[in-house]
Design a protein around this motif. Structure first.
Motif, PDB file in Angstrom:
ATOM      1  N   GLU A 183     -17.662  31.157 -16.778  1.00 14.76           N
ATOM      2  CA  GLU A 183     -17.106  31.989 -17.669  1.00 14.76           C
ATOM      3  C   GLU A 183     -16.278  33.299 -17.379  1.00 14.76           C
ATOM      4  OE1 GLU A 183     -20.651  33.582 -19.847  1.00 14.76           O
ATOM      5  OE2 GLU A 183     -20.664  31.553 -21.118  1.00 14.76           O
ATOM      6  N   GLU A 184     -16.721  33.872 -16.264  1.00 15.67           N
ATOM      7  CA  GLU A 184     -15.804  35.303 -15.588  1.00 15.67           C
ATOM      8  C   GLU A 184     -14.632  34.468 -15.265  1.00 15.67           C
ATOM      9  OE1 GLU A 184     -19.360  38.034 -14.089  1.00 15.67           O
ATOM     10  OE2 GLU A 184     -18.814  36.403 -12.914  1.00 15.67           O
ATOM     11  N   LEU A 185     -14.415  32.991 -14.426  1.00 16.54           N
ATOM     12  CA  LEU A 185     -13.464  32.478 -13.871  1.00 16.54           C
ATOM     13  C   LEU A 185     -12.263  32.389 -14.828  1.00 16.54           C
ATOM     14  CD1 LEU A 185     -14.769  30.358 -11.074  1.00 16.54           C
ATOM     15  CD2 LEU A 185     -13.472  32.550 -10.793  1.00 16.54           C
ATOM     16  N   VAL A 186     -12.803  31.819 -16.278  1.00 16.26           N
ATOM     17  CA  VAL A 186     -12.007  31.598 -17.342  1.00 16.26           C
ATOM     18  C   VAL A 186     -11.496  32.676 -17.883  1.00 16.26           C
ATOM     19  CG1 VAL A 186     -12.318  30.651 -19.620  1.00 16.26           C
ATOM     20  CG2 VAL A 186     -13.169  29.366 -17.750  1.00 16.26           C
ATOM     21  N   TRP A 187     -12.274  33.593 -18.023  1.00 18.36           N
ATOM     22  CA  TRP A 187     -11.861  35.002 -18.562  1.00 18.36           C
ATOM     23  C   TRP A 187     -10.844  35.830 -17.647  1.00 18.36           C
ATOM     24  CZ3 TRP A 187     -11.906  39.879 -16.260  1.00 18.36           C
ATOM     25  CH2 TRP A 187     -11.538  41.011 -17.001  1.00 18.36           C
ATOM     26  N   ALA A 188     -11.071  35.617 -16.346  1.00 17.36           N
ATOM     27  CA  ALA A 188      -9.884  36.331 -15.627  1.00 17.36           C
ATOM     28  C   ALA A 188      -8.509  35.526 -15.401  1.00 17.36           C
ATOM     29  CB  ALA A 188     -10.691  36.159 -14.038  1.00 17.36           C
ATOM     30  N   LEU A 245      -5.104  37.564 -16.953  1.00 14.31           N
ATOM     31  CA  LEU A 245      -3.970  37.424 -16.112  1.00 14.31           C
ATOM     32  C   LEU A 245      -2.694  36.813 -17.130  1.00 14.31           C
ATOM     33  CD1 LEU A 245      -4.932  36.980 -12.595  1.00 14.31           C
ATOM     34  CD2 LEU A 245      -4.952  39.003 -13.813  1.00 14.31           C
ATOM     35  N   ARG A 246      -3.060  35.705 -17.708  1.00 15.92           N
ATOM     36  CA  ARG A 246      -2.235  35.158 -18.514  1.00 15.92           C
ATOM     37  C   ARG A 246      -1.508  35.947 -19.491  1.00 15.92           C
ATOM     38  NH1 ARG A 246      -1.426  32.503 -23.056  1.00 15.92           N
ATOM     39  NH2 ARG A 246      -3.674  32.628 -23.727  1.00 15.92           N
ATOM     40  N   ALA A 262       2.225  40.234 -22.169  1.00 12.42           N
ATOM     41  CA  ALA A 262       2.462  41.540 -22.599  1.00 12.42           C
ATOM     42  C   ALA A 262       3.594  42.298 -21.795  1.00 12.42           C
ATOM     43  CB  ALA A 262       1.117  42.231 -22.317  1.00 12.42           C
ATOM     44  N   GLN A 263       3.656  42.001 -20.490  1.00 14.70           N
ATOM     45  CA  GLN A 263       4.434  42.520 -19.644  1.00 14.70           C
ATOM     46  C   GLN A 263       6.038  41.929 -19.933  1.00 14.70           C
ATOM     47  OE1 GLN A 263       3.458  42.049 -15.392  1.00 14.70           O
ATOM     48  NE2 GLN A 263       1.746  43.308 -15.557  1.00 14.70           N
ATOM     49  N   MET A 320      -9.976  43.882 -12.794  1.00 17.96           N
ATOM     50  CA  MET A 320     -11.176  43.374 -12.601  1.00 17.96           C
ATOM     51  C   MET A 320     -10.947  41.640 -12.521  1.00 17.96           C
ATOM     52  SD  MET A 320     -14.376  43.403 -15.350  1.00 17.96           S
ATOM     53  CE  MET A 320     -14.712  45.164 -15.004  1.00 17.96           C
ATOM     54  N   ALA A 321     -10.012  41.250 -13.317  1.00 21.15           N
ATOM     55  CA  ALA A 321      -9.558  39.772 -13.128  1.00 21.15           C
ATOM     56  C   ALA A 321      -9.260  39.450 -11.679  1.00 21.15           C
ATOM     57  CB  ALA A 321      -8.502  39.359 -14.127  1.00 21.15           C
ATOM     58  N   TRP A 322      -8.244  40.119 -11.122  1.00 20.83           N
ATOM     59  CA  TRP A 322      -7.758  39.945  -9.869  1.00 20.83           C
ATOM     60  C   TRP A 322      -9.096  40.130  -8.856  1.00 20.83           C
ATOM     61  CZ3 TRP A 322      -3.876  37.222  -8.603  1.00 20.83           C
ATOM     62  CH2 TRP A 322      -2.701  37.555  -9.565  1.00 20.83           C
TER      63      TRP A 322
END
Length: 297
Positions: free
Chosen positions: A242-247, A251-252, A257-258, A279-281
């Motif tokens: 779940e954390e990997l999917v969230w990360a 980033l996507r 947004a950028q 946190m994602a990185w």
């Protein structure tokens, strides 16, 4: 950069015991703490050093980091420990009974002198201070920031509670403040905080409860006494699916947004901002280190 070190589990191995050293090779600990200090009788100190010198030559360690736990500054054994063990295969040293920053500064300068004398690159050997006293907890940030060799700091609860003249309790209230301060102090200096040993080594349910709390407190890994603890320790200090999917999703969405010229945004009902991206990185970087260990093994 301390995020290049995978330190979910740091397992103690008494270095005078060849049987336990041999067994440790087959275990999956990220770091082996080859002990020359508390678990080794005085008459076995040199045998421990000799064993470590041979152990460091092994080609079947599968990426494990070797950090001997040396004797303390007042023991009369410290110089012999590090002069003999500043060798290839050793990543650094666990320094016990650190009480203030100047202890670690002194130890770092000692290592620098030996590196210079041996013709080794300055900074080759890293340091993991072991926090075992009330004074050390109070001075945690000073200890962590005292030397650039410090990559992690670990909590030793047994000596701490004794020094505090406190008492262990089932809920861990007597060590909660220390755990908080050590994690906060370490992270504030960019150092990895390592949680204390789980003293009920055969109670895996209690270990799991401690791991859940430990991760919430921000610890990167844990000191380990028994190999049977390793699967749970690695489970809780590794990113979940779940954390990997969230990360990856974070980033996507951040990239989108950028592209829209936004530093902070709400996309797909998720708040996107610098802390979440960082946190994602961190999650993905830790997963990379775990996968690298798998390749080495």
């Amino acid at each position: 950069m301390n995020n290049i070190y995978l330190m979910r589990s740091l397992m103690f191995v008494p270095a005078h015991n060849t049987k336990l050293l041999e067994s440790a090779v087959k275990r999956n600990a990220d770091v082996l703490l080859l002990d020359i200090e508390d678990s080794v009788p005085y008459t076995k100190k040199q045998k421990s050093r000799d064993n470590i010198k041979e152990f460091a030559k092994r080609t079947d360690l599968n990426g494990k980091l070797l950090f001997p736990r040396v004797n303390d500054r007042e023991s009369g054994e410290l110089l012999k420990d590090i002069y003999q063990l500043t060798i290839e295969g050793i990543s650094g040293f666990m320094y016990p009974k650190a009480t203030k920053g100047e202890d670690i500064y002194f130890f770092g300068k000692l290592l620098e002198t030996i590196e210079y004398e041996k013709g080794l690159p300055i900074g080759t050997f890293k340091i993991i201070p072991l926090i075992e006293t009330a004074g050390a907890v109070i001075n945690i940030r000073e200890i962590c920031c005292s030397c650039t060799r410090v990559i992690a700091v670990a909590f030793g609860c047994e000596d701490y509670v004794t020094d505090l003249q406190g008492k262990h309790d089932p809920e861990g209230q007597s060590i909660m403040m220390a755990r908080n301060l050590i994690s906060i102090g370490a992270r504030s200096c960019g150092v990895l905080p390592i949680d204390t040993v789980h003293i009920k080594v055969h109670d895996l349910e209690d270990l799991e409860r401690n791991l859940i709390l430990s991760k919430k407190l921000g610890f990167e890994g844990m000191l380990v006494l028994n190999p049977k603890e390793l699967p749970l320790v690695h489970q809780y200090y590794s990113p979940t699916e779940e954390e990997l999917v969230w990360a990856k999703e974070m980033l996507r969405l951040s990239e989108e947004a950028q592209q829209e010229g936004k530093g902070v945004a709400v996309k797909d009902n998720k708040f996107i901002g610098p802390p979440m991206v960082k946190m994602a990185w961190n999650i993905l970087r830790k997963q990379e280190l775990i996968e690298l260990r798998g390749v080495i093994q």
